[in-house]
Write a protein that holds these residues in place. Sequence first.
Motif: not given
Ligand SMILES: [Ca+2]
Length: 178
Positions: A142, A162-163, A148, A140
């Motif tokens: 990603n 995390n996006d 995202e 990430q």
């Molecule tokens: Ca992500």
Amino acid sequence: MRSVLVATMCLLGALVVCAQDSESDMSEMCANDHPAVACPKEGKEDWFKLGEGRCVKAFFAEPYLNYNDSEAACVGLGGHLVSIHNKSELHDVDCTMYRLTPGRPPYWIGLFLYFHYEDLLVYEWTDATQLDFNFWAYGQPNFWNDKEECVETNLYDWGRWNDLNCMYGRGHVCAVTI
Ligand SMILES: [Ca+2]
């Protein structure tokens, strides 16, 4: 066939042991190194100290809010979604979430995608502080499906970022300055 079964059971056993280790690590760290210190700010007595100059509170209850509504909720309380600037602050935030939800669900934090062009992703904090630290989960950000633009925490392990699509409902962590 039997050896495959035994190997599978050993693997499962190892995973259980790993999970227990992670749980006891958090319990120990949060009791000894990052204990809950009540916020000294008037009206924020049920919040906890975050580093030297801020207090923090985790929110995890239905209805789980999308990113913009989470930030608006924090602004309504006089702060912003939390920004994180070093490992000690990260662990303060981790322990604030852990005390509320030891099962490690995802929470929104204050990081969002400010600008992107092709492979260039530029992030900012909603409280406009400097981006001087990161703790992305493996693989990430990603920017999956080009959608995202907001950042949650607790992917794969405590505190890992995390996006994610901003419209998802999540818990959220707010911070205020004192
Ligand atoms: Ca992500």
